[in-house]
Design an enzyme around this catalytic site. Sequence first.
Site, mmCIF file in Angstrom:
data_model
loop_
_atom_site.group_PDB
_atom_site.id
_atom_site.type_symbol
_atom_site.label_atom_id
_atom_site.label_comp_id
_atom_site.label_asym_id
_atom_site.label_seq_id
_atom_site.Cartn_x
_atom_site.Cartn_y
_atom_site.Cartn_z
ATOM 1 C CD1 TRP A 1 -2.089 -2.293 1.642
ATOM 2 C CD2 TRP A 1 -2.997 -1.157 -0.059
ATOM 3 N NE1 TRP A 1 -3.104 -3.053 1.117
ATOM 4 C CE2 TRP A 1 -3.676 -2.391 0.079
ATOM 5 C CE3 TRP A 1 -3.389 -0.279 -1.067
ATOM 6 C CZ2 TRP A 1 -4.729 -2.754 -0.755
ATOM 7 C CZ3 TRP A 1 -4.435 -0.638 -1.904
ATOM 8 C CH2 TRP A 1 -5.096 -1.870 -1.747
ATOM 9 C CE LYS B 1 -8.756 -2.238 4.646
ATOM 10 N NZ LYS B 1 -8.404 -3.436 3.877
ATOM 11 C CG ASP C 1 -3.126 4.367 3.936
ATOM 12 O OD1 ASP C 1 -4.192 4.237 4.589
ATOM 13 O OD2 ASP C 1 -2.863 3.694 2.920
#
Length: 362
Positions: A102, A197, A173
Amino acid sequence: MARIYNFSAGPSTLPVEALEEAAALLVDYENSGMSLVEMSHRGKQYDAVHNETIALLRDVLQVPEGYHVLLLQGGATLQFGMIPMAFLKPGMSADYVMTGSWAKKAAEDARVVGSVTVPWDGKSCSYTRMPSQQELSLNAEAAYAHICSNETIGGIQWQTMPDTGGAVPLVCDMSSEILSRPLDWGKIDMVYAGAQKNLAPAGMALVIMSERMASMARTDLPAYLRYDLHIKENSLYNTPPTFVIWMTQLTLKWIKKIGGMAEIERRRDEKAGMLYKAIDGSGGYYRCPVDPASRSAMNVVWRLPGEELENQFIKQAQAQGLSGLKGHRSVGGCRASIYNAMPLEGVRALTDFMGTFMKKNG
């Protein structure tokens, strides 16, 4: 109701209490004669939900004065491009700490916009750990420094936030660990996270940024890419993702009800500790490839002695109501995402199954 235990990395399990409240009010919201998701986002009833969600986020995350809370469409992936477009101005570069998939994706989008420097790359260790503060060669002139605090695929996590020295804004992030621990706002200028999430269904990004960061954002961009407009309009510049915001509100109410961040953190550590104990106590049958000092408390990864056994494990676990345990296709193996709404009973069921499977197939 026969609910299974969903260990998927996302979209992920949500609090049953929040889902049940949404189900009860979905068709007729508070005797209005229509659903909240049918209402105008300019109306009083939705406005109350919108503002309470922002207030709850400030409360639960202890967001200090001088920080803006935004609820934007597009998820975290849109932020990969929106951040460099707003802050990576001509002649500047941004630091991207390369800790896994990511972080790489965010850096790839930033390179489309401008210059990216990499103060640390975990390629040599196969992205199995986070760097120490001493290993970071941060650029004191960078527009910002970007990290992914928890790599969902690799199962590694920053245990403490790096220190940029204050001169360079830290952008983080936190998609796969938001609301799982208190944040050191003294080190952070911007946090962003996809909702799917720990917050709500997919379709939204939570963005929290300091006034310092907001003041540096470009205004000569297409309207939706302008943070100043979203701040000015209280995340109501356009039609917001109303259902996702409503579910976020219900999830935050659940967190407050069970005891807030202190209880969330306690449960997190208990669940992660139970699962890592099962792995470490297996005599090598289950093996976590991650450096113990960088292990994620949200996404636990492990391998078995062979891929055939891993496939059997995943298939048999599914039959036992333990879903979503297949590792990401890029790395294989097994992965259990134990987000906030995963109950302790789910992790206990998984560790019990791990013990049974090892006895039968070890």
